[in-house]
Design a protein around this motif. Structure first.
Motif, short mmCIF file in Angstrom:
data_model
loop_
_atom_site.label_atom_id
_atom_site.label_comp_id
_atom_site.label_asym_id
_atom_site.label_seq_id
_atom_site.Cartn_x
_atom_site.Cartn_y
_atom_site.Cartn_z
N THR A 26 -83.65 -36.50 74.66
CA THR A 26 -84.41 -37.62 75.23
C THR A 26 -85.52 -37.10 76.13
O THR A 26 -85.30 -36.25 76.99
CB THR A 26 -83.48 -38.54 76.04
N SER A 27 -86.71 -37.65 75.93
CA SER A 27 -87.84 -37.25 76.77
C SER A 27 -87.76 -37.94 78.13
O SER A 27 -86.93 -38.83 78.35
CB SER A 27 -89.16 -37.61 76.08
N GLY A 30 -87.73 -41.64 78.04
CA GLY A 30 -86.64 -42.30 77.32
C GLY A 30 -86.87 -42.40 75.84
O GLY A 30 -86.21 -43.21 75.17
N THR A 31 -87.76 -41.60 75.29
CA THR A 31 -88.00 -41.58 73.86
C THR A 31 -87.07 -40.56 73.21
O THR A 31 -86.97 -39.42 73.68
CB THR A 31 -89.46 -41.19 73.55
N SER A 108 -83.05 -35.62 81.43
CA SER A 108 -82.49 -36.81 82.08
C SER A 108 -80.99 -36.93 81.85
O SER A 108 -80.26 -37.47 82.70
CB SER A 108 -83.22 -38.06 81.59
N ILE A 211 -79.32 -45.00 74.02
CA ILE A 211 -80.44 -44.28 73.41
C ILE A 211 -80.28 -44.25 71.89
O ILE A 211 -81.25 -44.31 71.13
CB ILE A 211 -80.55 -42.85 74.00
N ASN A 341 -85.60 -45.37 80.40
CA ASN A 341 -84.76 -44.24 80.00
C ASN A 341 -83.35 -44.53 80.51
O ASN A 341 -83.11 -44.54 81.71
CB ASN A 341 -85.30 -42.95 80.62
N TYR A 343 -80.63 -42.90 80.73
CA TYR A 343 -80.02 -41.85 81.56
C TYR A 343 -80.51 -41.95 83.01
O TYR A 343 -79.71 -41.89 83.96
CB TYR A 343 -80.31 -40.47 81.00
N TYR A 413 -93.17 -37.88 86.57
CA TYR A 413 -92.98 -39.29 86.22
C TYR A 413 -94.01 -40.16 86.94
O TYR A 413 -94.66 -41.01 86.32
CB TYR A 413 -91.56 -39.73 86.59
#
Length: 440
Positions: A26-27, A30-31, A108, A211, A341, A343, A413
């Motif tokens: 996960t980036s 949140g991708t 994350s 996710i 995201n 996480y 971020y």
């Protein structure tokens, strides 16, 4: 979450004729990303030897940071049921590590694991359930999503009005085949809007599920010729989509939020946990509502969770305590949306709640009566940030959440989201053209 070892994974791959494995991670935003490997490379991957460029995790391809490694979690092994059984495709969720084996600062999943470990050291386990809302839209001939919906159904409608029922059923069946514990599903209020509810699970397992959920729902929607959108508010004339989180805190197999002798049937610890979330709510919003569009959903309305306070029935409260006490006691956090995201959102919720417990904070309870007469005062005194800029400013000033994220990730971020806000601010929108072009 299953408790597989690396040896278990190798055996299951052999038993199920798996030929390809997606190493998913996960980036920062949140991708879900992945690297695909063949089965021959799986032993090397399971020992954490797959290397790549960290810019992918930071959502800035081309801004080279360092070499990093993927460490698969064997317990997240799943076979994709929509792929052929002959030459099957499976996935493993991965933590992102530095060359020395320590977590990469922008991983994350590792941040949530650290928060979870701190809670467990105090004897606590956070259980989370989730109501996930999303829209199903048509696509054009090139497969690009449109904003035209596939039905005009409403709350809990069914076939033939609910034309997405078949797609939603396939989503639920696929999720169950992949091991998800699905409670219910139904058509939501907006046309083309749906909701699927996931039963309570450990906080890390729920983040993994969320996710994966978005990936699965979008995949199955595409097989029905539809686009699944988790955008917080894609339509001007319809409700936005939320990610409602049911929270319960456990110690020694007992729900420590419950106390029949306490006010509202809640323990003093529950009140402190609530107060911690509310105390950090403005900064938490920068993670739980991360888009410019998120604040089109959190608009000023008695039916929208836009107030920093707690209540039992008041729908405008970001945090509610639904009916059900004893072991069924839950807190319902209604303000997050599905664009965040999971996480980082769940790590922040857990960290903020425990901060309230550690400091013995007292929550703000909102009045339960019809808010119509006092709405302007309530909104003025308790409103969440009204736009992304306000939420980012709150995050910049929240020491707890900055430490939870780590200064380096927090800096990346904040910079990314501030640039997003500036792009929005400098863009001329259709509303401005319609409102001003003729008269000015």
């Amino acid at each position: 979450m299953r408790f597989y070892t690396a040896e278990d994974v190798l055996e299951k791959v052999k038993e199920n004729n798996v030929k390809f494995i997606r190493l998913q991670f996960t980036s920062m935003l949140g991708t879900l990303k992945n690297l695909a490997i063949t089965v021959e490379d799986l032993p090397r991957a399971l020992s954490g030897q797959v290397r790549f460029d960290s810019s992918v995790v930071l959502d800035r391809v081309g801004s080279y940071e360092s070499d990093i490694y993927l460490m698969p979690d064997p317990g997240t092994f799943m076979i994709f049921p929509w792929r052929p059984r002959e030459g099957a495709v499976a996935r493993l969720l991965c933590d992102v590590l530095q060359p020395d084996g320590t977590p990469f600062f922008a991983c994350s999943r590792s941040i949530l694991k650290k928060c979870r470990q701190k809670a467990m050291a105090g004897g606590y386990q956070l259980q989370v359930g989730a109501e996930v809302e999303f829209y199903l839209f048509h696509q054009d001939e090139q497969g690009r999503p449109l904003t035209s919906t596939h039905d005009r159904a409403g709350y809990c409608d069914l076939t033939p009005v609910d034309r997405g029922e078949n797609a939603r059923r396939d989503m639920v069946l696929t999720l169950q085949e992949m091991g998800f514990d699905v409670a219910t599903s139904h058509h939501e209020i907006g046309p083309g809007q749906h909701e699927i509810i996931l039963k309570d699970d450990d906080v890390l397992a729920m983040a993994d599920n969320l996710i994966t959920f978005k990936f699965v729902v979008r995949t199955i929607a595409g097989r029905h010729g539809l686009h699944a959108s988790f955008m917080p508010r894609p339509l001007n004339y319809a409700n936005g989509s939320g990610l409602h989180l049911f929270l319960s805190l456990w110690r020694e197999n007992a729900n420590v939020l419950a106390d029949p002798r306490g006010p509202r049937g809640l323990s003093s610890l529950a009140e402190q946990f609530i107060a911690g979330i509310l105390h950090h709510a403005p900064a938490l919003t920068a993670l739980a509502n991360p888009l410019v569009n998120s604040y089109k959903r959190l608009r000023c309305s008695p039916m929208v969770p836009c107030l920093t306070g707690c209540a039992e029935q008041l729908r405008a409260a970001m945090l509610r305590v639904p009916a059900g006490r004893g072991s069924d006691t839950r807190l319902l956090l209604r303000s997050p949306d599905p664009a965040g995201n999971p996480y980082l959102v769940l790590a922040a919720v857990l960290g903020c709640g425990l901060d309230g417990v550690e400091k013995g904070l007292v929550p703000q309870w909102l009045p339960e009566e019809d808010p119509a007469e006092k709405w302007e005062q309530l909104y003025r005194e308790h409103c969440l940030p009204v736009d992304l800029a306000g939420a980012l400013q709150a995050l910049e000033g929240d020491r707890l959440l900055l430490d939870l994220l780590g200064q380096k990730l927090a800096g990346h971020y904040l910079q990314y989201k501030q640039e997003e806000w500036q792009r929005y601010q400098s863009t001329v929108h259709e509303w401005e053209i319609n409102e001003y072009l003729v008269n000015y």
